[in-house]
Motif scaffolding. Sequence first.
Motif, PDB file in Angstrom:
ATOM      1  N   ASN A   1     -28.440  19.949  30.748  1.00 26.07           N
ATOM      2  CA  ASN A   1     -28.868  18.575  31.012  1.00 26.07           C
ATOM      3  C   ASN A   1     -28.122  17.543  30.174  1.00 26.07           C
ATOM      4  O   ASN A   1     -27.901  16.416  30.607  1.00 26.07           O
ATOM      5  CB  ASN A   1     -30.366  18.415  30.743  1.00 26.07           C
ATOM      6  CG  ASN A   1     -31.212  19.095  31.792  1.00 26.07           C
ATOM      7  OD1 ASN A   1     -30.708  19.643  32.748  1.00 26.07           O
ATOM      8  ND2 ASN A   1     -32.520  19.074  31.600  1.00 26.07           N
ATOM      9  N   GLY A   2     -27.780  17.906  28.951  1.00 24.36           N
ATOM     10  CA  GLY A   2     -27.252  16.933  28.002  1.00 24.36           C
ATOM     11  C   GLY A   2     -25.764  16.960  27.788  1.00 24.36           C
ATOM     12  O   GLY A   2     -25.254  16.205  26.959  1.00 24.36           O
TER      13      GLY A   2
ATOM     14  N   GLU B   1     -27.218  23.280  18.273  1.00 22.01           N
ATOM     15  CA  GLU B   1     -26.976  24.200  17.160  1.00 22.01           C
ATOM     16  C   GLU B   1     -28.218  24.255  16.279  1.00 22.01           C
ATOM     17  O   GLU B   1     -28.712  23.217  15.839  1.00 22.01           O
ATOM     18  CB  GLU B   1     -25.779  23.739  16.344  1.00 22.01           C
ATOM     19  CG  GLU B   1     -25.480  24.597  15.115  1.00 22.01           C
ATOM     20  CD  GLU B   1     -24.437  23.947  14.212  1.00 22.01           C
ATOM     21  OE1 GLU B   1     -23.258  24.327  14.321  1.00 22.01           O
ATOM     22  OE2 GLU B   1     -24.820  23.054  13.420  1.00 22.01           O
ATOM     23  N   VAL B   2     -28.719  25.445  16.015  1.00 25.02           N
ATOM     24  CA  VAL B   2     -29.892  25.635  15.151  1.00 25.02           C
ATOM     25  C   VAL B   2     -29.508  26.594  14.036  1.00 25.02           C
ATOM     26  O   VAL B   2     -29.201  27.758  14.294  1.00 25.02           O
ATOM     27  CB  VAL B   2     -31.089  26.193  15.933  1.00 25.02           C
ATOM     28  CG1 VAL B   2     -32.278  26.414  15.008  1.00 25.02           C
ATOM     29  CG2 VAL B   2     -31.481  25.252  17.064  1.00 25.02           C
TER      30      VAL B   2
ATOM     31  N   ARG C   1     -28.631  20.320  15.481  1.00 24.66           N
ATOM     32  CA  ARG C   1     -27.452  19.470  15.558  1.00 24.66           C
ATOM     33  C   ARG C   1     -26.974  19.490  17.002  1.00 24.66           C
ATOM     34  O   ARG C   1     -26.937  20.562  17.632  1.00 24.66           O
ATOM     35  CB  ARG C   1     -26.368  20.024  14.632  1.00 24.66           C
ATOM     36  CG  ARG C   1     -25.032  19.290  14.669  1.00 24.66           C
ATOM     37  CD  ARG C   1     -24.021  20.083  13.851  1.00 24.66           C
ATOM     38  NE  ARG C   1     -22.691  19.474  13.851  1.00 24.66           N
ATOM     39  CZ  ARG C   1     -21.559  20.162  13.732  1.00 24.66           C
ATOM     40  NH1 ARG C   1     -21.597  21.490  13.607  1.00 24.66           N
ATOM     41  NH2 ARG C   1     -20.399  19.543  13.722  1.00 24.66           N
ATOM     42  N   LEU C   2     -26.589  18.326  17.519  1.00 22.22           N
ATOM     43  CA  LEU C   2     -26.141  18.222  18.897  1.00 22.22           C
ATOM     44  C   LEU C   2     -24.650  17.924  18.929  1.00 22.22           C
ATOM     45  O   LEU C   2     -24.183  16.962  18.327  1.00 22.22           O
ATOM     46  CB  LEU C   2     -26.926  17.133  19.629  1.00 22.22           C
ATOM     47  CG  LEU C   2     -28.452  17.287  19.581  1.00 22.22           C
ATOM     48  CD1 LEU C   2     -29.131  16.126  20.294  1.00 22.22           C
ATOM     49  CD2 LEU C   2     -28.891  18.623  20.175  1.00 22.22           C
ATOM     50  N   ILE C   3     -23.897  18.777  19.627  1.00 24.74           N
ATOM     51  CA  ILE C   3     -22.441  18.699  19.645  1.00 24.74           C
ATOM     52  C   ILE C   3     -21.967  18.472  21.079  1.00 24.74           C
ATOM     53  O   ILE C   3     -22.344  19.219  21.982  1.00 24.74           O
ATOM     54  CB  ILE C   3     -21.830  20.009  19.102  1.00 24.74           C
ATOM     55  CG1 ILE C   3     -22.384  20.321  17.705  1.00 24.74           C
ATOM     56  CG2 ILE C   3     -20.310  19.949  19.091  1.00 24.74           C
ATOM     57  CD1 ILE C   3     -22.049  21.719  17.222  1.00 24.74           C
TER      58      ILE C   3
ATOM     59  N   GLY D   1     -17.233  19.135  15.262  1.00 29.33           N
ATOM     60  CA  GLY D   1     -18.193  18.737  16.278  1.00 29.33           C
ATOM     61  C   GLY D   1     -17.578  18.002  17.446  1.00 29.33           C
ATOM     62  O   GLY D   1     -18.128  17.020  17.941  1.00 29.33           O
ATOM     63  N   LEU D   2     -16.431  18.526  17.935  1.00 30.58           N
ATOM     64  CA  LEU D   2     -15.778  17.864  19.060  1.00 30.58           C
ATOM     65  C   LEU D   2     -15.004  18.870  19.908  1.00 30.58           C
ATOM     66  O   LEU D   2     -14.628  19.955  19.447  1.00 30.58           O
ATOM     67  CB  LEU D   2     -14.854  16.746  18.570  1.00 30.58           C
ATOM     68  CG  LEU D   2     -13.781  17.061  17.524  1.00 30.58           C
ATOM     69  CD1 LEU D   2     -12.531  17.656  18.167  1.00 30.58           C
ATOM     70  CD2 LEU D   2     -13.401  15.794  16.763  1.00 30.58           C
ATOM     71  N   VAL D   3     -14.783  18.464  21.154  1.00 31.29           N
ATOM     72  CA  VAL D   3     -13.996  19.272  22.081  1.00 31.29           C
ATOM     73  C   VAL D   3     -12.518  19.047  21.793  1.00 31.29           C
ATOM     74  O   VAL D   3     -12.037  17.909  21.803  1.00 31.29           O
ATOM     75  CB  VAL D   3     -14.316  18.892  23.545  1.00 31.29           C
ATOM     76  CG1 VAL D   3     -13.407  19.657  24.506  1.00 31.29           C
ATOM     77  CG2 VAL D   3     -15.787  19.159  23.863  1.00 31.29           C
TER      78      VAL D   3
END
Length: 351
Positions: free
Chosen positions: A211-212, A217-218, A226-228, A264-266
């Motif tokens: 969805n996002g 990341e846990v 953390r959301l990447i 934290g990036l593509v």
Amino acid sequence: MTSSIRRSRRTVTRAAIALAITAGTTAALTGPASAHPVAGTVTVAPLVKGLYQSSYSERNNVLWTTSAVGRPPVVASALLKVDPKTLKVKQTVTPPVTDAATGALEAVYGVAVDDEHNTVWTTNTRNNTVAVYSQRTGEHLATLPNVGHAREIVVDERHDTVWASAFTDGSLVAFDSKTLKEKQRITVTGSGPTGLVVNERTGTAYAADLNGDQVIEVTAKSATPRLIPAGDGPISIALSKNGRTAYTANQTGGDLSVIDLRKGLVTKSVATGAGALSVADDDRTGNVVVVNRTAATATVVDPGKGTVVRTVTTGANPNHVTVTNGTAYVVDKSGAGADGADQIHSFRVTR
């Protein structure tokens, strides 16, 4: 022994999830037939109708695969123990009946092995549960509730933890693999976690958030995820051998994202094919394999160079890939085998 979406696309991707679960509505399971080579490089064998996922047990040198057929009540489902060399079924385990009146089974979809405790875990998506079976006997040991639309499952043997993705709950749910009790639940509001992977060295779990357009990341030390950022419609995830890079198969984008977890990036995006659905890494070569459901292919990618190494034609609707000891195992939903059985394909990641 390692394993915010734009509103205009949310309906499409959720429908794709539902399609993956309901595909193949014929009722009966069929028996296996002999494996046969295709084009000298791929071995194919029919297994049963309704194949979903597979997981390799190093301890027992077997592949466990799941199958389920049709909409509720699902009366045909099986957990299969498959010889990884011959692709023949060694044992068929039928899930327990949940409704005697209809014959409905606790149908199995996702699967992961726990070689430390000699068990195999499944997601029972229709029942919003996960289950545990004995690898030795096939005995059903437990059903664990409250995992909404349980999709995938992954085992962290070093930390005695099993993680499951609860798609409709937006949660990652952790169970103790010894006591079989729930021990942690992390919820990201509005998320739709699907694919899972865990870094057993650190205990950090990662989920593809369909969805996002991100990775959740846990870590073992923090309950705050953390959301990447990831690609367009990430549905499956894998890790590099050193745990520093994540790979997502992006269903909407039809590509693979290479993600630097520290930054934290593509860092790279590699086109693989329409409907990229599952990804697995090969520890031996560092390559990754992506199965593309719509394109009916499996793509081997060198993530360091960001290039396609090889494209393998599979049966229609390949659904999942497992890589172990340099060999990729792809299960499809082609119905191309005898009596409409789905197939398993194996090929070396490098030629």
